[in-house]
Design an enzyme around this catalytic site. Structure first.
Site, PDB file in Angstrom:
ATOM      1  N   LYS A  73      28.476  32.378 -27.606  1.00  0.00           N
ATOM      2  CA  LYS A  73      27.821  31.577 -26.435  1.00  0.00           C
ATOM      3  C   LYS A  73      28.202  32.444 -26.023  1.00  0.00           C
ATOM      4  O   LYS A  73      28.675  32.767 -24.821  1.00  0.00           O
ATOM      5  CB  LYS A  73      29.098  30.372 -27.136  1.00  0.00           C
ATOM      6  CG  LYS A  73      28.793  30.032 -25.336  1.00  0.00           C
ATOM      7  CD  LYS A  73      29.768  28.379 -25.077  1.00  0.00           C
ATOM      8  CE  LYS A  73      29.191  27.534 -24.365  1.00  0.00           C
ATOM      9  NZ  LYS A  73      29.952  26.116 -23.165  1.00  0.00           N
ATOM     10  N   ASP A 120      27.976  28.036 -15.861  1.00  0.00           N
ATOM     11  CA  ASP A 120      28.220  26.243 -16.529  1.00  0.00           C
ATOM     12  C   ASP A 120      28.148  25.771 -15.024  1.00  0.00           C
ATOM     13  O   ASP A 120      29.042  25.860 -15.063  1.00  0.00           O
ATOM     14  CB  ASP A 120      28.480  27.140 -17.972  1.00  0.00           C
ATOM     15  CG  ASP A 120      28.478  25.000 -18.345  1.00  0.00           C
ATOM     16  OD1 ASP A 120      28.017  24.410 -17.877  1.00  0.00           O
ATOM     17  OD2 ASP A 120      29.038  25.070 -18.307  1.00  0.00           O
ATOM     18  N   LYS A 129      29.351  19.781 -12.417  1.00  0.00           N
ATOM     19  CA  LYS A 129      30.686  19.549 -12.995  1.00  0.00           C
ATOM     20  C   LYS A 129      31.331  20.132 -11.345  1.00  0.00           C
ATOM     21  O   LYS A 129      30.444  20.509 -10.409  1.00  0.00           O
ATOM     22  CB  LYS A 129      31.149  21.688 -13.445  1.00  0.00           C
ATOM     23  CG  LYS A 129      30.928  21.894 -14.711  1.00  0.00           C
ATOM     24  CD  LYS A 129      31.857  22.716 -15.512  1.00  0.00           C
ATOM     25  CE  LYS A 129      31.227  23.310 -16.597  1.00  0.00           C
ATOM     26  NZ  LYS A 129      32.769  22.636 -17.449  1.00  0.00           N
ATOM     27  N   ASP A 174      31.986  31.550 -19.253  1.00  0.00           N
ATOM     28  CA  ASP A 174      31.584  30.673 -19.975  1.00  0.00           C
ATOM     29  C   ASP A 174      30.923  31.827 -21.564  1.00  0.00           C
ATOM     30  O   ASP A 174      30.659  31.179 -21.948  1.00  0.00           O
ATOM     31  CB  ASP A 174      30.891  29.793 -19.280  1.00  0.00           C
ATOM     32  CG  ASP A 174      30.039  27.968 -20.948  1.00  0.00           C
ATOM     33  OD1 ASP A 174      31.033  28.803 -21.445  1.00  0.00           O
ATOM     34  OD2 ASP A 174      29.523  28.031 -20.419  1.00  0.00           O
ATOM     35  N   ASP A 176      26.196  19.481 -19.942  1.00  0.00           N
ATOM     36  CA  ASP A 176      27.097  19.740 -19.803  1.00  0.00           C
ATOM     37  C   ASP A 176      27.580  20.877 -20.735  1.00  0.00           C
ATOM     38  O   ASP A 176      28.686  21.352 -21.273  1.00  0.00           O
ATOM     39  CB  ASP A 176      28.190  19.237 -18.894  1.00  0.00           C
ATOM     40  CG  ASP A 176      30.179  20.424 -18.133  1.00  0.00           C
ATOM     41  OD1 ASP A 176      29.243  21.676 -18.855  1.00  0.00           O
ATOM     42  OD2 ASP A 176      30.616  19.749 -17.605  1.00  0.00           O
ATOM     43  N   GLU A 213      26.424  22.616 -23.288  1.00  0.00           N
ATOM     44  CA  GLU A 213      25.524  22.682 -23.476  1.00  0.00           C
ATOM     45  C   GLU A 213      25.389  24.117 -24.702  1.00  0.00           C
ATOM     46  O   GLU A 213      25.044  24.449 -25.696  1.00  0.00           O
ATOM     47  CB  GLU A 213      24.851  23.702 -22.222  1.00  0.00           C
ATOM     48  CG  GLU A 213      25.508  24.526 -21.720  1.00  0.00           C
ATOM     49  CD  GLU A 213      26.849  24.907 -21.344  1.00  0.00           C
ATOM     50  OE1 GLU A 213      27.506  23.285 -21.526  1.00  0.00           O
ATOM     51  OE2 GLU A 213      27.910  25.413 -21.380  1.00  0.00           O
ATOM     52  N   ARG A 219      26.955  23.942 -27.463  1.00  0.00           N
ATOM     53  CA  ARG A 219      26.306  23.673 -29.046  1.00  0.00           C
ATOM     54  C   ARG A 219      24.624  23.657 -29.009  1.00  0.00           C
ATOM     55  O   ARG A 219      24.641  23.822 -30.149  1.00  0.00           O
ATOM     56  CB  ARG A 219      27.495  22.312 -29.080  1.00  0.00           C
ATOM     57  CG  ARG A 219      26.708  21.429 -28.621  1.00  0.00           C
ATOM     58  CD  ARG A 219      27.370  19.736 -28.718  1.00  0.00           C
ATOM     59  NE  ARG A 219      29.297  19.883 -28.026  1.00  0.00           N
ATOM     60  CZ  ARG A 219      29.896  19.361 -27.686  1.00  0.00           C
ATOM     61  NH1 ARG A 219      29.793  17.912 -27.981  1.00  0.00           N
ATOM     62  NH2 ARG A 219      30.880  19.405 -26.778  1.00  0.00           N
TER      63      ARG A 219
HETATM   64  N1  BES Z   1      31.664  25.579 -21.181  1.00  0.00           N
HETATM   65  C1  BES Z   1      32.534  24.535 -21.108  1.00  0.00           C
HETATM   66  C2  BES Z   1      34.228  24.278 -21.761  1.00  0.00           C
HETATM   67  C3  BES Z   1      35.426  25.128 -21.269  1.00  0.00           C
HETATM   68  C4  BES Z   1      35.498  24.015 -20.141  1.00  0.00           C
HETATM   69  C5  BES Z   1      34.893  26.279 -20.864  1.00  0.00           C
HETATM   70  C6  BES Z   1      36.709  24.469 -19.921  1.00  0.00           C
HETATM   71  C7  BES Z   1      36.419  26.836 -20.219  1.00  0.00           C
HETATM   72  C8  BES Z   1      37.221  26.214 -19.195  1.00  0.00           C
HETATM   73  C9  BES Z   1      31.317  23.117 -21.615  1.00  0.00           C
HETATM   74  O1  BES Z   1      30.195  23.857 -22.147  1.00  0.00           O
HETATM   75  C10 BES Z   1      31.519  21.782 -21.331  1.00  0.00           C
HETATM   76  O2  BES Z   1      31.522  22.111 -19.943  1.00  0.00           O
HETATM   77  N2  BES Z   1      32.187  20.974 -22.074  1.00  0.00           N
HETATM   78  C11 BES Z   1      32.202  19.775 -21.588  1.00  0.00           C
HETATM   79  C12 BES Z   1      31.702  18.473 -22.780  1.00  0.00           C
HETATM   80  C13 BES Z   1      31.881  17.722 -22.774  1.00  0.00           C
HETATM   81  C14 BES Z   1      30.746  17.066 -22.141  1.00  0.00           C
HETATM   82  C15 BES Z   1      31.425  16.628 -23.803  1.00  0.00           C
HETATM   83  C16 BES Z   1      33.411  19.439 -21.791  1.00  0.00           C
HETATM   84  O3  BES Z   1      34.967  20.018 -22.914  1.00  0.00           O
HETATM   85  O4  BES Z   1      34.221  19.063 -20.943  1.00  0.00           O
HETATM   86 ZN    ZN Z   2      29.793  25.818 -21.361  1.00  0.00          ZN
HETATM   87 MN    MN Z   3      29.201  22.628 -20.064  1.00  0.00          MN
END
Ligand code: BES
Ligand code: ZN
Ligand code: MN
Length: 498
Positions: free
Chosen positions: A268, A273, A280, A291, A350, A352, A354
């Site tokens: 990834k 992000d 966020k 990310d 967010d 993104e 996947r």
């Molecule tokens: N890049 C983030 C996940 C992340 C969180 C990485 C903290 C490193 C530290 C990912 O893209 C994300 O935002 N995931 C969301 C998914 C949710 C919206 C279903 C999450 O984990 O909140």
């Molecule tokens: Zn992300």
């Molecule tokens: Mn994200």
């Protein structure tokens, strides 16, 4: 920094620093006993003063020890006199390099090969010493303007051979340790690089650089137009809000026979992000420069694989894009078509990771892979579940899961297996599309993996959620860890050894 194996007498070696271990009860290691005898009991006199007890990782720097040719002797605590274990050895190695970094020593004779490490052999110990020494000296200086970095004096590290027959294992440990350290450093540099520099294009150029540096590597970059032709509507929906074009980076390492099935790594590479329209919160958004740590780990691993010229075929694919909110960004509720033909309702922009990975995972099917491992900072939920110590591993294949677990235990770059049960799939049910891109609050890392599982049915696959392990988050102490480069390298080395 140059590592060598040496068969010398520690008392007469002319290094600027000698590193010897002592145990918790003040008993001396074999080399410490040698130094003690040559200096007519100097070490034992010092120990009696009580400045160092010998607890794991304690250090005491001595100057001008009588009758010892080295300028300095660094005493390092080895902990209790017992079999020890791998983690303790790593702790000892890390403490040693921290102490050495604070001296002016350029050349070191390190006598820690005799430190206890449980069932780990000399190859293992040597490799860990090399890796830990590089890790201890690692600095990210590329972005400094006028401030100066801490000087690194150390250029020569000689590892004492207890016996000449140890030379082969020590040499191999040095070689592999150097290669893993180089890959880890690349992953750290890319992770730490801010998003205004480290764009998808920057990652693509780094991949092209690897092809220039190593004869076994070729790199191909797929641009947005080609991705559109391939039907990667999901991946492109993530980059459509950004001024930075997405890149699908494809690297081949050809070390095996032409027809041998490749091991494929997918990373990834979200270079920043923001969350997109599902923006966020600002407090820790800066963290999202990390990310792309999945991509960084894959690039780092490729460097090590190429450096060692492993006799297997490895393909690395990186889905690189930036997730931004803008007038052209995708909206919550948008429905996109993936390369697989399945459609996705984007409930949260967010989620993104996947969305970019699913198209990359469909793309690689054409390589008829032996195994596929994707690596992603995918969910905040995995940080809640496992913290900073283990990466989550999901797998549709028991042997692959076992092999990754083994590589994790071996390198201490550990993973913990999580379930991919069908029970969780209902959380991805969509009103209008084949699936949603979020599974709600419960089991967030698992439902993310379940999403990916819908695109990986044709091959043996594992997914690593590294959101908790790839970087440390704390303000000015933020840093890429380089994980899970060591894990991936070990897994591939094990495959090459079959
Ligand atoms: N890049 C983030 C996940 C992340 C969180 C990485 C903290 C490193 C530290 C990912 O893209 C994300 O935002 N995931 C969301 C998914 C949710 C919206 C279903 C999450 O984990 O909140
Ligand atoms: Zn992300
Ligand atoms: Mn994200």
């Amino acid at each position: 920094m140059q590592f060598n194996s040496r068969s010398v007498n520690p008392a007469t070696a002319k290094h600027q620093c000698l590193v010897v271990g002592i145990y918790e009860d003040h008993s001396l290691s074999v080399t410490a006993a040698l130094v003690n005898a040559a200096s007519s009991g100097h070490l034992q006199r010092i120990l009696k003063r009580g400045d160092i007890a010998g607890k794991t990782g304690e250090t005491l720097l001595l100057h001008d020890v009588p009758n010892i040719k080295a300028e300095r002797v660094l005493l390092v605590g080895l902990g209790p006199v017992d079999a020890g274990d791998g983690a303790r050895f790593v702790k000892i190695a890390a403490a040693t390099i921290t102490a050495l970094h604070n001296t002016g020593s350029k050349s070191v004779l390190c006598c820690l090969g005799e430190a206890p490490a449980g069932d780990k052999n000399l190859y293992w110990k040597t490799r860990r010493l090399v890796e830990q020494f590089y890790a201890g000296l690692y600095q990210f200086n590329a972005m400094r303007g006028t401030s100066t970095a801490k000087a690194i004096n150390l250029t020569q590290v000689d590892l004492l051979l207890a016996d000449k027959t140890d030379n082969k294992d020590t040499k191999r440990g040095i070689k592999d340790g150097n290669a893993v350290a180089a890959g880890t450093a690349l992953a750290k540099d890319l992770g730490n690089m801010p998003a205004n520099i480290c764009t998808p294009t920057y990652l693509a150029n780094t991949a092209k650089g690897l092809a220039k540096d190593y004869a076994s590597v070729t790199t191909q970059i797929l641009e947005e137009a080609e991705m559109k032709k391939l039907g990667m509507g999901s991946l492109l929906s993530v980059s459509q809000g950004s001024a930075e074009p997405a890149k699908l980076i494809v690297m081949h390492h050809k070390g095996g026979k032409a027809k041998e099935a490749p091991h494929v790594l997918v990373g990834k590479g979200i270079t920043f992000d923001t969350g997109g329209i599902s923006l966020k919160p600002p407090a820790t958004m800066y963290e999202m420069i990390y990310d792309m740590c999945g991509a960084a780990a894959v690039l780092g691993t490729m460097r090590t694989v190429a450096e060692l010229n492993l006799p297997i075929n490895v393909i690395c694919v990186i889905a690189a894009a930036e997730n931004m909110p803008s007038g052209t960004a995708s909206r919550p509720g948008d429905i996109v078509k993936t390369m697989s033909g399945q459609t996705v309702e984007i409930l949260n922009t967010d989620a993104e990771g996947r969305l970019v990975l699913c198209d990359a995972l469909t793309y690689i099917d054409k390589f008829k892979p032996a195994t596929v491992i994707d690596v992603a900072t995918l969910t905040g939920a995995v940080v809640v579940a496992l913290g900073a110590h283990a990466s989550a591993v999901y797998a549709n294949d028991e042997e692959l899961a076992r092999n990754l677990n083994q590589a994790g235990e071996d390198t201490l770059d550990r993973v913990w297996r999580m379930p991919l049960w069908e029970d969780y799939q209902v959380q991805l049910k969509s009103a209008f599309a084949d699936m949603t891109n979020t599974g709600g609050r419960d089991a967030g890392s698992i439902t993310a993996a379940c999403f990916l599982a819908r695109f990986t049915r044709k091959y043996r696959w594992a997914h690593l959620d590294i959101a908790g392990t790839a970087h440390r988050a704390n303000g000015s102490d933020k840093a890429s860890t380089g994980r899970p480069v060591n894990l991936l390298c070990q897994y591939l080395m094990d495959q090459a050894a079959h």
